[in-house]
Write a protein that holds these residues in place. Structure first.
Motif, PDB file in Angstrom:
ATOM      1  N   ASP A  39      -6.355 -14.994  37.685  1.00 13.75           N
ATOM      2  CA  ASP A  39      -7.515 -15.767  37.241  1.00 13.75           C
ATOM      3  C   ASP A  39      -8.740 -15.438  38.084  1.00 13.75           C
ATOM      4  OD1 ASP A  39      -5.988 -16.939  35.287  1.00 13.75           O
ATOM      5  OD2 ASP A  39      -5.588 -18.776  36.454  1.00 13.75           O
ATOM      6  N   SER A  40      -8.551 -15.256  39.397  1.00  9.23           N
ATOM      7  CA  SER A  40      -9.664 -14.902  40.274  1.00  9.23           C
ATOM      8  C   SER A  40     -10.228 -13.532  39.930  1.00  9.23           C
ATOM      9  CB  SER A  40      -9.208 -14.920  41.733  1.00  9.23           C
ATOM     10  OG  SER A  40      -8.804 -16.201  42.110  1.00  9.23           O
ATOM     11  N   TYR A  65     -10.083 -12.040  37.018  1.00 12.01           N
ATOM     12  CA  TYR A  65     -10.771 -12.170  35.733  1.00 12.01           C
ATOM     13  C   TYR A  65     -12.143 -12.807  35.926  1.00 12.01           C
ATOM     14  CZ  TYR A  65     -11.703 -13.740  30.974  1.00 12.01           C
ATOM     15  OH  TYR A  65     -12.291 -13.977  29.767  1.00 12.01           O
ATOM     16  N   SER A  66     -12.224 -13.845  36.755  1.00 16.78           N
ATOM     17  CA  SER A  66     -13.502 -14.509  37.010  1.00 16.78           C
ATOM     18  C   SER A  66     -14.482 -13.568  37.712  1.00 16.78           C
ATOM     19  CB  SER A  66     -13.263 -15.758  37.866  1.00 16.78           C
ATOM     20  OG  SER A  66     -14.481 -16.335  38.236  1.00 16.78           O
ATOM     21  N   ARG A  77     -15.844 -11.055  35.191  1.00 19.76           N
ATOM     22  CA  ARG A  77     -16.875 -11.654  34.327  1.00 19.76           C
ATOM     23  C   ARG A  77     -18.195 -11.802  35.093  1.00 19.76           C
ATOM     24  NH1 ARG A  77     -16.075 -13.621  29.455  1.00 19.76           N
ATOM     25  NH2 ARG A  77     -17.730 -15.161  29.647  1.00 19.76           N
ATOM     26  N   SER A  78     -18.127 -12.198  36.362  1.00 20.97           N
ATOM     27  CA  SER A  78     -19.343 -12.329  37.166  1.00 20.97           C
ATOM     28  C   SER A  78     -20.023 -10.976  37.342  1.00 20.97           C
ATOM     29  CB  SER A  78     -19.013 -12.923  38.530  1.00 20.97           C
ATOM     30  OG  SER A  78     -18.492 -14.203  38.394  1.00 20.97           O
TER      31      SER A  78
END
Length: 195
Positions: free
Chosen positions: A159-160, A162-163, A166-167
């Motif tokens: 999840d990190s 992926y985040s 996106r950033s």
């Protein structure tokens, strides 16, 4: 007359490589070669920017929206965070470790040749000690293993990542895509319609 170019000193090359484009370092204040290099670099960058504005075709309508949609479509679907296979694997590893430690750490009575006299068997004492040890071991090992499996560190790491991706894509879109369609909010840097 054929002249060979003079290579700059090693320190000057290091300064030029480590300096940000268009920004001269303090070294350039005292070095004429580096000052000339940074001045030429700034002029080249200005000319490229001017030509890019003049000769670049306009971006097609919906380019930003199409790129952002392709990014969203390419993103993997998040996996289930609580899987039974992981839980069973954690419990089985903890059980195997408990059994192995119980076999290794339970004190074994010394082997003595039986004498003619009747000797009391130490089996009940060993069984009591083995049961208490295995109970303590299971109580010490199983709860931390269960909390580790429940925490799902691999899913949190995915999840990190992926985040962060996106950033990074949002940053690239904010800085390198034209903002004429209004998909990027210049104040907050967030991707999405202004509002």
């Amino acid at each position: 007359m054929n002249t060979t170019p003079v290579r700059p000193r090693f320190y000057c090359r290091l300064v030029r490589l480590s300096s940000a484009p268009g920004r001269a370092s303090r070294h350039a204040e005292g070095c004429a070669d580096c000052r000339q290099y940074f001045l030429a670099s700034t002029r080249l960058e200005s000319a490229l920017r001017r030509d890019a504005v003049r000769f670049a075709p306009p971006a097609p309508a919906g380019l930003e929206r199409g790129i952002m949609q392709a990014i969203r479509d390419a993103a993997p679907a998040p996996a289930r965070s609580h899987s039974r296979a992981g839980w069973f694997a954690g419990v089985s590893v903890a059980t195997a470790a408990a059994v192995a430690l119980a076999v290794i750490l339970v004190p074994h009575p010394p082997r003595v040749q039986p004498a003619m006299a009747v000797v009391k068997s130490p089996a009940p004492e060993v069984m009591v000690q083995g049961e208490s040890f295995s109970t303590r071991l299971i109580n010490a090992v199983v709860p931390p293993a269960a909390t580790l499996v429940a925490a799902a560190p691999l899913q949190n790491e995915l999840d990190s990542v992926y985040s962060d991706a996106r950033s990074a894509l949002g940053f690239l879109a904010l800085n390198f895509l034209p903002s004429s369609s209004g998909l990027i909010d210049a104040r907050s840097g967030q991707i999405g319609a202004k509002g």
